[in-house]
Design an enzyme around this catalytic site. Structure first.
Site, short mmCIF file in Angstrom:
data_model
loop_
_atom_site.label_atom_id
_atom_site.label_comp_id
_atom_site.label_asym_id
_atom_site.label_seq_id
_atom_site.Cartn_x
_atom_site.Cartn_y
_atom_site.Cartn_z
N ARG A 18 0.87 -1.19 0.00
CA ARG A 18 0.00 0.00 0.00
C ARG A 18 0.90 1.23 0.00
NH1 ARG A 18 -5.10 2.00 3.63
NH2 ARG A 18 -6.06 0.46 2.27
N HIS A 21 -7.70 0.78 -6.07
CA HIS A 21 -7.86 0.01 -4.82
C HIS A 21 -8.53 -1.32 -5.19
CE1 HIS A 21 -7.96 -0.88 -0.71
NE2 HIS A 21 -8.84 -0.01 -0.24
N GLN A 64 -10.30 -3.89 -2.68
CA GLN A 64 -11.58 -3.37 -2.16
C GLN A 64 -12.73 -3.75 -3.08
OE1 GLN A 64 -11.99 -0.97 0.72
NE2 GLN A 64 -14.09 -1.61 0.39
N ASP A 112 -17.13 7.91 -0.56
CA ASP A 112 -15.79 7.76 0.03
C ASP A 112 -15.42 9.11 0.61
OD1 ASP A 112 -13.19 6.92 0.64
OD2 ASP A 112 -12.45 7.11 -1.42
N CYS A 168 -16.28 2.48 1.64
CA CYS A 168 -15.08 1.64 1.86
C CYS A 168 -14.50 1.84 3.26
CB CYS A 168 -14.04 1.91 0.78
SG CYS A 168 -13.61 3.65 0.62
N ARG A 201 -13.65 -7.68 3.38
CA ARG A 201 -12.25 -7.45 2.96
C ARG A 201 -11.41 -8.68 3.29
NH1 ARG A 201 -10.17 -2.61 2.52
NH2 ARG A 201 -8.72 -3.72 1.19
N1 CP Z 1 -11.11 0.52 3.04
C1 CP Z 1 -9.83 0.51 3.41
O1 CP Z 1 -8.93 0.28 2.60
O2 CP Z 1 -9.61 0.73 4.73
P1 CP Z 1 -8.20 0.95 5.41
O3 CP Z 1 -7.64 2.24 4.87
O4 CP Z 1 -8.48 1.01 6.89
O5 CP Z 1 -7.31 -0.22 5.05
N1 NVA Z 2 -9.83 7.30 -1.24
C1 NVA Z 2 -9.42 6.85 0.07
C2 NVA Z 2 -9.71 5.40 0.24
C3 NVA Z 2 -9.44 4.84 1.60
C4 NVA Z 2 -9.74 3.38 1.70
C5 NVA Z 2 -7.95 7.13 0.28
O1 NVA Z 2 -7.16 6.88 -0.65
O2 NVA Z 2 -7.58 7.61 1.35
#
Ligand code: CP
Ligand code: NVA
Length: 335
Positions: free
Chosen positions: A106, A133, A136, A229, A270, A315
Site C-alpha cells: 500500500r 484500490h 476493495q 468515500d 469503503c 475485505r
Molecule cells: N477501506 C480501506 O482500505 O480501509 P483501510 O484504509 O483502513 O485499510
Molecule cells: N480514497 C481513500 C480510500 C481509503 C480506503 C484514500 O485513498 O484515502
C-alpha cells in the site's frame, strides 16, 4: 487463464470472468471460515505486508487472511524499512522477493507497485495506491452479490471525489461485472477521461453503462447501491476546505436519498468515514468550518440499509480469495 503466480495490481489486468470468479471464491471462503473448515492454501508461505500509508481494514484483513491460509504475515511499515529513504523500489523488490513468497503493498504511486511486481519474482497485491484500490472491489461486489443475489444490471451510484482511487476502481469493476456505474461529482473532480474511456471499452462487452454527471439528484434516482468515500484521500490532508466547498451538495444524506426509487437500495462506504465528530479530523473540520458530518450523515451511516460493516468484514474473505487464487496450492478451474 491461470491465476497462479500472477500479481493483483489493478482490475484492468483481469478478464470479467476472472473478476467474477474471485467474487464467488470469496463467498465460498467466507462459508468455509464460518463453518470452521480449514483452508490452508498458503501453508508454509511467508508474506510481506508493506504499508507506506495508514490502514485498519486492509492491514487487518491481510494479516488474518495470511494466518487463516496457513502462512506467516510480516508487517513492514513506512518507518520500519529502508524503502524510499535509503533504498529504491527495485532493490527492495529483489531483496523481499528472495525471502518472501508474496508481497502486499500500500503506497502512493501505482508505478511503485508495478515495479515491485516486475522485479520481485513473486506475486504482488495492491493494497491501495493513489490510482487504484483493487482488493476493495472484490469485497464490494461480493457484498452486493450477497445482498442482491446477482450483479448484472444493477446500478451503483458513487457521489463525491470522482477522481480518486475508489471512483477509478468502481468504474472498471462495474464495467467488468456488468454493473452500471454513475459517478456524480462537481466538474473539477470528475474522473480522468482516459479512465472513463478504458472502463467504457470494457463495458461494451458486458452491457454496463458508465455515466458521469454533476447532478446528484438525477444520479441517485435509479440507484440500487449508493456509494461514497472520503472527500480528502490519504496524502491530500491540506485540502479539507476546498473539498468541503466543492462537494457539500454531493453529501449522502436523507434528503438526497429520498429521491432513490428502489425501496431496497443499500449504502456502501469503503471506510474510514467522516459521519460524526469522533475523530481528530472530524473535530478540526467542525471547529474550523462548522460541519459535523462530511461525505455521509450519521443518520444514513446508522440506517438499516447501510451495509458498510458487512462490506468491511468482506475485505478478509476477498483478500483471502485473491491471495489463494494467485499464490495458493489449489486448483483454479479455467474461467
Ligand atoms: N477501506 C480501506 O482500505 O480501509 P483501510 O484504509 O483502513 O485499510
Ligand atoms: N480514497 C481513500 C480510500 C481509503 C480506503 C484514500 O485513498 O484515502
Amino acid at each position: 487463464m491461470n491465476f497462479q503466480g500472477k500479481s493483483f495490481l489493478k482490475l484492468l489486468d483481469f478478464t470479467s470472468q476472472e473478476v467474477a470468479y474471485l467474487v464467488d471464491f470469496a463467498i465460498h471462503l467466507k462459508a468455509l471460515k464460518k463453518n470452521h473448515i480449514p483452508h490452508e492454501y498458503l501453508k508454509g508461505q511467508n508474506i510481506a505486508l508493506l504499508f507506506e500509508k495508514s490502514s485498519t481494514r486492509t492491514r487487518a484483513a491481510f494479516t488474518v487472511a495470511v494466518s487463516d491460509l496457513g502462512g506467516h504475515p510480516e508487517y513492514l511499515g513506512a518507518n520500519d524499512i529502508q524503502l524510499g529513504k535509503k533504498e529504491s523500489v527495485v532493490d527492495t523488490a529483489k531483496v523481499l522477493g528472495s525471502m518472501f513468497d508474496g508481497i502486499e503493498y500500500r503506497g502512493f504511486s501505482q508505478e511503485a507497485v508495478e515495479a515491485l511486481a516486475a522485479n520481485s519474482g513473486v506475486p504482488v497485491w495492491n493494497g491501495l495506491t493513489d490510482d487504484w484500490h483493487p482488493t476493495q472491489m472484490i469485497a464490494d461486489f461480493m457484498t452486493i452479490k450477497e445482498i442482491f443475489g446477482q450483479l448484472k444490471g444493477l446500478t451503483l451510484v458513487y457521489l463525491g471525489d470522482g477522481r480518486n482511487n475508489m471512483a477509478n476502481s468502481l468504474m472498471v469493476a462495474g464495467a467488468k461485472l456488468g454493473v452500471n456505474i454513475t459517478i456524480a461529482s462537481t466538474p473539477s473532480l470528475q474522473p480522468d477521461p482516459k479512465i472513463v474511456a478504458a472502463a467504457q471499452v470494457v463495458a461494451e462487452d458486458t452491457g454496463a453503462v458508465i455515466t458521469i454527471t454533476d447532478d446528484p439528484i438525477a444520479a441517485v434516482k435509479p440507484a440500487d447501491i449508493i456509494y461514497t468515500d472520503v472527500w480528502v484521500s490519504m496524502g491530500e490532508e491540506d485540502k479539507f476546505e476546498e473539498r468541503i466547498n466543492l462537494l457539500m451538495s454531493y453529501q449522502v444524506n436523507a434528503d438526497l436519498l429520498a429521491h432513490v426509487e428502489n425501496p431496497d437500495f443499500i449504502f456502501l462506504h469503503c471506510l474510514p468515514a467522516f459521519h460524526d465528530t469522533e475523530t481528530q479530523y472530524g473535530q478540526k473540520v467542525a471547529a474550523q468550518y462548522g460541519y459535523t458530518e462530511m461525505e455521509v450523515t450519521d443518520e444514513v451511516f446508522q440506517a438499516p440499509y447501510a451495509k458498510q460493516f458487512q462490506q468491511a468484514e468482506n475485505r478478509l474473505h476477498s483478500i483471502k480469495a485473491i491471495m489463494a487464487a494467485t499464490n495458493g496450492n489449489l486448483f483454479c478451474p479455467e474461467v
